[in-house]
Scaffold this active site. Structure first.
Site, short mmCIF file in Angstrom:
data_model
loop_
_atom_site.label_atom_id
_atom_site.label_comp_id
_atom_site.label_asym_id
_atom_site.label_seq_id
_atom_site.Cartn_x
_atom_site.Cartn_y
_atom_site.Cartn_z
CB SER A 242 12.03 3.63 -72.61
OG SER A 242 12.05 4.69 -71.27
CB SER A 280 15.89 7.47 -73.29
OG SER A 280 15.72 6.63 -74.20
CG ASP A 282 18.23 4.12 -73.83
OD1 ASP A 282 16.99 4.26 -74.20
OD2 ASP A 282 18.77 5.27 -73.65
#
Length: 363
Positions: A242, A280, A282
């Site tokens: 992340s 991830s 983001d």
């Protein structure tokens, strides 16, 4: 000695053509401070990092804020109300995934201590905690970060702060190397003659090594050839990291404009080789220090002339360049770490002198 001289000669690439502030940090935006508390005890490699937008009580003196969820694989607290009201009313806390609840509780207690009627005669407070998963290096099940760590980070906050493997960045990995905290700033000359600053800070914990782009140079595959342990594993890896990207500016923007600014953080992220992978999270935040919003309805709302929409392009460039530079700085400053079960991450800075493509660029 020769190897050390090569490392000293190398420098991180300079992103873009905008000037940086004096610290090249998010704290070049006047009033913003950052502090860390780091836990480094064998299998515990973690911490918390706190960003203060100003030196006042943030519950009583809120700042306008916006956000962009580029990929929503995350377990943060406070984003729903931030999206609805466009305000920050606590410091921003960054930590590991399993410490989000403890940090939110610490923020609530901190607010109650300063405002005893919070949740009684006064509304409840909206804590704001964002996370990345540092479980490769840190024994995340120990939930080692607590209220004292949060308060230590708040007490440590100032304009100058460490980058790399510190605070929330202690156990973070990026491009299968050591990641962590990075920061940068860019100055913007506006068309009507004024100037403003955009500062960026990242908690970098994302990316696969073959994808790494370093200041425009696709070096990931070359770095991977230097590391047999990563080369053997890279084909089986999927994106499980992340990144949290925080932008601060002294430009007078409203919450909607700050949403737009936050979205441009993704441009800087993409330049480093991120594809916003499935696993991830983001997330980008942006806030302005140009004015504050009162807590009580009896207090007048500020009458602030906002920056015209057609003047935002320079800030958008500063956001993209600043985020990319902050990621570069996170990787550059990160020291190698050995954590739980002997897991380790190499530092990119130790590997760069071994890459012929970069050794030729050393000043």
């Amino acid at each position: 000695m020769a190897a050390r001289a090569e490392v000293a000669a190398l420098a991180p690439p300079r992103i873009g053509n905008l000037l940086a502030g004096p610290l090249d940090a998010i704290t070049d935006v006047a009033g913003v401070t950052v502090g860390h508390a780091t836990r480094s005890e064998g299998p515990v490699q973690t911490g918390v990092t706190v960003i203060h937008p100003h030196g006042l009580d943030p519950f009583r003196h809120k700042v306008p804020a916006g956000m962009a969820v580029i990929n929503g694989f995350g377990k943060s607290v406070g984003l729903v109300q931030l999206a609805e009201l466009g305000q920050l009313e606590t410091p921003i806390a960054l930590t590991n995934t399993f410490s989000v609840g403890a940090m939110a509780q610490a923020q609530i207690r901190q607010c109650i201590a300063a405002n005893p009627e919070t949740g009684r005669a006064q509304p409840t407070v909206n804590p704001l905690v964002l996370e990345c998963n540092d479980g490769f290096l840190n024994d995340i099940q120990r939930m080692a970060v607590g209220e004292n760590d949060y308060l230590q980070a708040c007490g440590d906050a100032g304009p100058c702060f460490a980058q790399g493997s510190v605070g929330a960045g202690r156990g973070m990995s990026s491009f299968q190397l050591k990641g962590g905290i990075g920061t940068a700033s860019r100055r913007v000359q506006l068309r009507h003659g004024g100037t403003c600053t955009v500062g960026a800070m990242v908690l970098a914990n994302y990316g696969l090594l073959p994808h790494l782009v370093w200041g425009g140079a696709a070096i990931g595959a070359d770095v991977a050839t230097l590391l047999d342990d990563i080369s053997r594993a890279q084909s089986a890896e999927t994106e499980r990291g992340s990144i949290i990207m925080v932008l601060a500016t002294d430009a007078p923007l409203d919450a909607r404009q700050l949403d737009r600014l936050a979205l441009r953080a993704g441009a800087g992220l993409a330049r480093t080789g991120s594809v916003y992978g499935h696993g991830s999270g983001d997330i980008a935040l942006a806030f302005s220090t140009a004015y504050t919003l009162p807590h009580l309805a009896e207090q007048p709302m500020p009458a602030v002339p906002m920056l015209h929409e057609t003047l935002l392009d320079g800030l958008f460039q500063a956001a993209a360049d600043g985020v990319e530079q902050a990621i570069v700085h996170a990787l550059w400053h990160a020291a190698p770490v050995i954590g739980r079960d002997g897991h380790h991450r190499h530092a990119l800075r130790d590997l760069l002198p071994r890459l012929p493509i970069l050794s030729k660029t050393a000043p």
